[in-house]
Scaffold this motif. Structure first.
Motif, PDB file in Angstrom:
ATOM      1  N   THR A  90       1.023  -1.207   0.066  1.00  0.00           N
ATOM      2  CA  THR A  90      -0.263  -0.396  -0.569  1.00  0.00           C
ATOM      3  C   THR A  90       0.893   1.373  -0.301  1.00  0.00           C
ATOM      4  O   THR A  90       2.181   1.157   0.333  1.00  0.00           O
ATOM      5  N   ASP A  91       0.535   2.541  -0.083  1.00  0.00           N
ATOM      6  CA  ASP A  91       1.139   3.969  -0.143  1.00  0.00           C
ATOM      7  C   ASP A  91       1.618   3.615   1.484  1.00  0.00           C
ATOM      8  O   ASP A  91       2.713   5.224   1.864  1.00  0.00           O
ATOM      9  N   ASP A  92       1.004   3.428   1.824  1.00  0.00           N
ATOM     10  CA  ASP A  92       0.966   3.875   3.591  1.00  0.00           C
ATOM     11  C   ASP A  92       2.340   2.903   4.019  1.00  0.00           C
ATOM     12  O   ASP A  92       2.231   1.956   4.281  1.00  0.00           O
ATOM     13  N   PRO A  93       3.578   3.437   4.610  1.00  0.00           N
ATOM     14  CA  PRO A  93       4.953   3.029   5.177  1.00  0.00           C
ATOM     15  C   PRO A  93       4.677   2.205   6.014  1.00  0.00           C
ATOM     16  O   PRO A  93       5.103   1.516   6.283  1.00  0.00           O
ATOM     17  N   LEU A  94       3.826   2.883   7.271  1.00  0.00           N
ATOM     18  CA  LEU A  94       3.525   2.007   7.927  1.00  0.00           C
ATOM     19  C   LEU A  94       2.747   0.638   7.682  1.00  0.00           C
ATOM     20  O   LEU A  94       2.290   0.413   9.317  1.00  0.00           O
ATOM     21  N   SER A  95       1.854   0.651   6.884  1.00  0.00           N
ATOM     22  CA  SER A  95       1.750  -1.035   6.832  1.00  0.00           C
ATOM     23  C   SER A  95       1.648  -1.901   6.839  1.00  0.00           C
ATOM     24  O   SER A  95       3.109  -1.890   6.665  1.00  0.00           O
ATOM     25  N   LEU A  96       1.565  -2.745   7.971  1.00  0.00           N
ATOM     26  CA  LEU A  96       1.779  -4.271   8.061  1.00  0.00           C
ATOM     27  C   LEU A  96       2.545  -4.787   6.946  1.00  0.00           C
ATOM     28  O   LEU A  96       4.180  -5.536   7.085  1.00  0.00           O
ATOM     29  N   ASP A  97       1.679  -4.836   5.501  1.00  0.00           N
ATOM     30  CA  ASP A  97       2.365  -5.571   4.344  1.00  0.00           C
ATOM     31  C   ASP A  97       3.452  -4.869   4.181  1.00  0.00           C
ATOM     32  O   ASP A  97       4.325  -5.779   3.274  1.00  0.00           O
ATOM     33  N   ASN A  98       4.046  -3.683   4.332  1.00  0.00           N
ATOM     34  CA  ASN A  98       5.418  -2.726   4.381  1.00  0.00           C
ATOM     35  C   ASN A  98       6.134  -3.271   5.088  1.00  0.00           C
ATOM     36  O   ASN A  98       7.395  -2.447   4.378  1.00  0.00           O
ATOM     37  N   GLN A  99       6.134  -4.086   5.979  1.00  0.00           N
ATOM     38  CA  GLN A  99       7.232  -3.595   6.415  1.00  0.00           C
ATOM     39  C   GLN A  99       8.120  -5.382   6.167  1.00  0.00           C
ATOM     40  O   GLN A  99       7.319  -6.295   6.436  1.00  0.00           O
ATOM     41  N   LEU A 100       9.170  -5.294   6.105  1.00  0.00           N
ATOM     42  CA  LEU A 100      10.417  -6.370   5.573  1.00  0.00           C
ATOM     43  C   LEU A 100      10.352  -7.323   7.456  1.00  0.00           C
ATOM     44  O   LEU A 100      10.191  -8.401   6.843  1.00  0.00           O
ATOM     45  N   CYS A 101      10.726  -6.287   8.537  1.00  0.00           N
ATOM     46  CA  CYS A 101      10.427  -7.434   9.715  1.00  0.00           C
ATOM     47  C   CYS A 101       9.948  -8.514   9.539  1.00  0.00           C
ATOM     48  O   CYS A 101       9.631  -9.347  10.354  1.00  0.00           O
ATOM     49  N   PHE A 102       7.777  -7.376   9.217  1.00  0.00           N
ATOM     50  CA  PHE A 102       7.156  -8.571   9.916  1.00  0.00           C
ATOM     51  C   PHE A 102       7.069  -9.804   9.273  1.00  0.00           C
ATOM     52  O   PHE A 102       6.690 -11.030   8.951  1.00  0.00           O
ATOM     53  N   ALA A 103       7.519  -9.324   7.631  1.00  0.00           N
ATOM     54  CA  ALA A 103       7.325 -10.986   6.483  1.00  0.00           C
ATOM     55  C   ALA A 103       9.014 -11.737   6.708  1.00  0.00           C
ATOM     56  O   ALA A 103       8.530 -12.596   6.989  1.00  0.00           O
ATOM     57  N   ILE A 104       9.690 -11.381   7.486  1.00  0.00           N
ATOM     58  CA  ILE A 104      10.714 -11.831   8.223  1.00  0.00           C
ATOM     59  C   ILE A 104      10.083 -12.571   9.297  1.00  0.00           C
ATOM     60  O   ILE A 104      10.327 -14.085   9.380  1.00  0.00           O
TER      61      ILE A 104
END
Length: 144
Positions: free
Chosen positions: A2-16
């Motif tokens: 998404t355009d929101d940099p704080l979206s959970l889907d935009n977090q590399l740390c969460f993906a890992i």
């Protein structure tokens, strides 16, 4: 994304983080067949490579402190896969060595990597590239 940099889907740390949980879940039934937990499996991997190592060496290889390792090693000793002995050169050091059962267990564990590779849809070359990238990320983070 998404355009929101704080979206959970935009977090590399969460993906890992999420991938780590998925890996642990995928490993669980394979390791249950071996009578190991995931942290015990990691210790066994170190020992299968070295045959014997000090608690300090194992902790350094896995990034674990002795307070975490000690109970884990005691449980592995009860299973008969390892033995703990004081170092002859330095009695402050505890050495961990594989028993015959621990060596035999390596043969039973041979298919774990192949099975995990199939589960994630990667061949050995792709897995190596992925590991190289993750090692680079880890090294960069440790240096930052």
């Amino acid at each position: 994304m998404t355009d929101d940099p704080l979206s959970l889907d935009n977090q590399l740390c969460f993906a890992i983080y999420a991938a780590s949980h998925a890996f642990t879940k995928a490993y669980r039934p394979l390791l249950t067949e071996l009578g190991l937990t995931y942290p015990q499996y990691l210790v066994m991997l170190v020992l299968w490579e070295k045959r014997a190592a000090s608690v300090t060496e194992i902790g350094a290889a896995l990034g674990l402190d002795t307070g975490t390792l000690s109970p884990l090693l005691k449980r592995l000793e009860k299973t008969g896969y390892i033995r703990r002995e004081r170092s002859r050169e330095d009695e402050r050091q505890v050495m961990i060595a594989l028993t015959t059962s621990g060596v035999i267990l390596k043969t039973r564990a041979q298919n774990v990597l192949k099975t995990i590779g199939q589960a994630i849809g990667c061949d050995l070359q792709q897995m190596q590239a992925l590991m190289d990238g993750l090692r680079r990320v880890r090294r960069n983070l440790e240096e930052a």
